[in-house]
Motif scaffolding. Structure first.
Motif, PDB file in Angstrom:
ATOM      1  N   ALA A  21       0.636  -1.164  -0.020  1.00 63.80           N
ATOM      2  CA  ALA A  21      -0.046  -0.105  -0.101  1.00 63.80           C
ATOM      3  C   ALA A  21       0.849   1.468   0.058  1.00 63.80           C
ATOM      4  O   ALA A  21       0.529   2.012  -0.660  1.00 63.80           O
ATOM      5  CB  ALA A  21      -0.815  -0.059   1.187  1.00 63.80           C
TER       6      ALA A  21
ATOM      7  N   LEU B 218       0.967   3.944  -3.154  1.00 64.04           N
ATOM      8  CA  LEU B 218       0.824   5.296  -2.554  1.00 64.04           C
ATOM      9  C   LEU B 218       1.917   6.460  -3.130  1.00 64.04           C
ATOM     10  O   LEU B 218       1.672   7.226  -3.846  1.00 64.04           O
ATOM     11  CB  LEU B 218       0.462   5.671  -1.105  1.00 64.04           C
TER      12      LEU B 218
ATOM     13  N   LEU C  57      -2.609   2.772  -8.449  1.00 66.33           N
ATOM     14  CA  LEU C  57      -3.458   2.242  -7.827  1.00 66.33           C
ATOM     15  C   LEU C  57      -3.786   0.764  -7.947  1.00 66.33           C
ATOM     16  O   LEU C  57      -4.935   0.082  -7.737  1.00 66.33           O
ATOM     17  CB  LEU C  57      -4.978   2.890  -7.733  1.00 66.33           C
TER      18      LEU C  57
ATOM     19  N   ASN D 201       0.423  -3.541  -7.289  1.00 74.52           N
ATOM     20  CA  ASN D 201       1.145  -3.795  -5.918  1.00 74.52           C
ATOM     21  C   ASN D 201       2.737  -4.150  -6.056  1.00 74.52           C
ATOM     22  O   ASN D 201       2.928  -5.148  -6.735  1.00 74.52           O
ATOM     23  CB  ASN D 201       0.618  -4.563  -4.865  1.00 74.52           C
TER      24      ASN D 201
ATOM     25  N   PRO E  93      -6.680  -5.273  -5.397  1.00 73.51           N
ATOM     26  CA  PRO E  93      -6.055  -4.087  -4.831  1.00 73.51           C
ATOM     27  C   PRO E  93      -6.991  -3.474  -3.851  1.00 73.51           C
ATOM     28  O   PRO E  93      -6.490  -2.450  -3.131  1.00 73.51           O
ATOM     29  CB  PRO E  93      -5.735  -2.840  -5.756  1.00 73.51           C
ATOM     30  N   VAL E  94      -8.285  -4.016  -3.653  1.00 72.44           N
ATOM     31  CA  VAL E  94      -9.078  -3.367  -2.496  1.00 72.44           C
ATOM     32  C   VAL E  94      -8.553  -3.144  -1.162  1.00 72.44           C
ATOM     33  O   VAL E  94      -8.416  -2.211  -0.489  1.00 72.44           O
ATOM     34  CB  VAL E  94     -10.211  -3.867  -2.443  1.00 72.44           C
TER      35      VAL E  94
ATOM     36  N   TYR F 124      -5.271  -2.922  -0.127  1.00 68.16           N
ATOM     37  CA  TYR F 124      -4.305  -1.863  -0.311  1.00 68.16           C
ATOM     38  C   TYR F 124      -4.894  -0.429  -0.371  1.00 68.16           C
ATOM     39  O   TYR F 124      -4.490   0.430   0.349  1.00 68.16           O
ATOM     40  CB  TYR F 124      -3.504  -2.170  -1.493  1.00 68.16           C
ATOM     41  N   TRP F 125      -6.202  -0.482  -1.086  1.00 65.92           N
ATOM     42  CA  TRP F 125      -6.656   0.929  -1.153  1.00 65.92           C
ATOM     43  C   TRP F 125      -7.077   1.332   0.270  1.00 65.92           C
ATOM     44  O   TRP F 125      -7.087   2.423   0.577  1.00 65.92           O
ATOM     45  CB  TRP F 125      -7.936   1.045  -2.078  1.00 65.92           C
TER      46      TRP F 125
ATOM     47  N   MET G 159      -4.170   2.491   2.195  1.00 65.54           N
ATOM     48  CA  MET G 159      -3.784   3.664   1.732  1.00 65.54           C
ATOM     49  C   MET G 159      -4.723   4.884   2.322  1.00 65.54           C
ATOM     50  O   MET G 159      -4.239   6.053   2.688  1.00 65.54           O
ATOM     51  CB  MET G 159      -3.904   3.814   0.117  1.00 65.54           C
ATOM     52  N   ILE G 160      -5.876   4.583   2.432  1.00 64.37           N
ATOM     53  CA  ILE G 160      -6.882   5.804   3.057  1.00 64.37           C
ATOM     54  C   ILE G 160      -6.507   5.675   4.366  1.00 64.37           C
ATOM     55  O   ILE G 160      -6.606   6.782   5.139  1.00 64.37           O
ATOM     56  CB  ILE G 160      -8.288   5.160   3.047  1.00 64.37           C
TER      57      ILE G 160
ATOM     58  N   TRP H 110     -11.316  -4.271 -12.993  1.00 65.59           N
ATOM     59  CA  TRP H 110      -9.980  -4.474 -12.533  1.00 65.59           C
ATOM     60  C   TRP H 110      -9.084  -5.541 -13.398  1.00 65.59           C
ATOM     61  O   TRP H 110      -7.786  -4.997 -13.442  1.00 65.59           O
ATOM     62  CB  TRP H 110      -9.911  -5.165 -10.894  1.00 65.59           C
TER      63      TRP H 110
END
Length: 485
Positions: free
Chosen positions: A47, A51, A56, A59, A73-74, A76-77, A80-81, A227
């Motif tokens: 992540a 970033l 996005l 990875n 990737p969800v 990892y997102w 990142m948030i 995706w």
């Protein structure tokens, strides 16, 4: 009989108290526990680098595409948030896991309250809020993908059950299943299998809702294909070949990376982490049988609750069966079964409370207090006693030093390449964008803007003077050295 408004007030007060305990269990000292290498730190590095590179989709690990952590990737997102909201630190790494765990508890409580009543909702919430594996092991309090996955898994199955009353929930089930796949890949196959079995057992082909089911299938397929197309744009079929060959077929057909176990493996895990809740469930069944109480029998207007119970039982049994069949055994694979187990405990406790004698109610209340207190005591002991990792603490000392972006090497007199633990890689990157590298002392000496990590056992004044080094930071674990200007 008590006034309905009084019952509602009592419910909301009890729910607020238990939910507050849940929030405390999840978030207290969440950012002070050292990061774990498996698999929390790997996700954190993925992540962070996504970033930093502004990508996005792909990875990476140590700057290269990661073909070991083969997840969409969800998750990892989500990390990142967290990084964006509270900073590049352990709290940011785990923030969304904690939020998703609490949202899962809310979803469970609201669903059970509507379907099975206040007592069932309170007991279900209490059981989930004191489930030690769900809270402490690779899920709610870590930066792994599992808390997010369990959240989407839960939303998908609850939406599936709600769709028997309102068709639009079927589309929510498909979308949540898609997000579960984009979080933890093939594990979401359990959701699809539950849906198929639920469709067959409840004879939904007789309802004439084929069009709705096709639309639900589209809500699953479209995000996954979007995706897949984006990922293919970067590295063709390479990621997908690894994802299918290694993460699905190899894990399913043989034990890899030392993760072995027999057919009783997950039963042992449940007994280890959830024994007293399971014992309480068995006790409720025994007392109910002795008193002639039919726990899961719903008559007349309650006939749809039978279908809810079927869905809940499938939700428990399918993952346990599928992961038992798979040859690679890892204890956190069965985390999705904790919400439905807590649901089942809540429903059974509610039925006994409603239909049983005063003596049965007294035994039930005593059992609930004992089990919840036992596990809550264990949770409190854990969250109040984080075990320090002095190697990571040493790396964190560089956060306020003028060494941003330096390359970082590890010295070991016997292994010149120096193997980097994943949690050390993540700590170095989050502390000051340090770049862990292989090569050891020799490469460090010929690299500008570089630091050397040395364990105390391998440090000597001779090393320091021979190569004209100075100590930048130190603690009881070791030293970080830099070259003289």
């Amino acid at each position: 009989m008590r006034n309905p408004s009084v019952r509602n007030i009592s419910f909301y007060l009890a729910a607020a108290l238990i939910f507050s305990m849940m929030v405390y269990n999840v978030f207290y000292h969440l950012g002070t526990f050292p990061m774990s290498s498996w698999d929390e730190a790997r996700h954190g590095v993925n992540a962070y680098e996504m970033l930093r590179h502004g990508n996005l989709i792909v990875n990476t690990y140590l700057g290269h595409p990661d073909y070991w952590n083969l997840k969409p990737p969800v998750s990892y997102w989500a990390i990142m948030i967290g990084y964006k909201l509270v900073g590049m630190n352990a709290l940011g790494l785990r923030l969304m896991s904690g939020i998703c765990a609490t949202l899962t508890a809310v979803a469970i409580a609201l669903f059970v309250k509507k379907r099975f009543g206040s007592m069932a909702a309170i007991v279900s919430l209490l059981a989930l809020s004191t489930s030690t594996q769900y809270l402490l092991n690779h899920c709610a309090r870590t930066g792994d993908a599992d808390s997010l996955f369990v959240f989407f898994f839960t939303l998908s199955i609850l939406s599936l059950l709600a769709s028997r009353r309102q068709t639009r929930w079927l589309y929510a089930a498909g979308l949540a299943c898609s997000l579960a796949f984009l979080t933890k890949s093939w594990h979401a196959g359990n959701i699809l299998l539950i849906m198929v079995l639920y469709f067959l057992i409840t004879r939904q082909w007789e309802s004439g809702r084929w069009r709705a089911w096709w639309r639900a299938a589209l809500t699953f397929v479209v995000p996954v294909l979007a995706w897949a197309f984006a990922r293919y744009h970067y590295d063709g079929f390479r990621f997908f070949k690894q994802m299918i060959g290694y993460d699905l077929l190899l894990r399913s057909t043989r034990p890899i990376e030392g993760h072995i176990g027999d057919e009783a493996y997950y039963g042992v895990i449940l007994v280890h982490f959830f024994f007293w809740w399971l014992a309480l469930l068995v006790g409720i069944m025994v007392i109910s049988y002795m008193q002639g109480v039919r726990l899961l029998a719903f008559e007349g207007a309650d006939h749809r609750r039978k279908e809810d119970v079927i869905g809940i039982l499938l939700w428990i049994c399918v993952p346990l069966l599928m992961f038992t069949i798979a040859k690679t055994k890892i204890r956190w694979y069965i985390l999705p079964v904790y919400p439905p187990l807590c649901l089942l405990i809540g429903i059974c406790a509610s039925q006994l409370w409603r239909k049983g004698t005063w003596g049965a109610r007294g035994l039930l209340l005593a059992g609930l207090l004992f089990v919840a207190s036992f596990y809550e005591t264990n949770i409190q002991h854990y969250i109040h006693h984080p075990k320090p990792n002095f190697e990571l603490a040493l790396l964190q000392q560089t956060a306020q030093m003028p060494v941003h972006g330096y390359e970082l090497f590890m010295y070991h007199p016997l292994h010149e390449k120096g193997r980097w633990p994943q949690n050390a890689v993540l700590t170095a990157e989050l502390a000051n964008d340090l770049k862990p590298r292989h090569g050891g002392l020799k490469t460090f000496l010929h690299t500008s803007r570089s630091l050397l990590l040395v364990k105390k056992a391998w440090f000597s004044k001779q090393l320091e003077h021979k190569y004209h080094l100075s100590v930048l930071a130190s603690n009881r674990w070791g030293y970080i050295l830099e070259k003289h200007a």
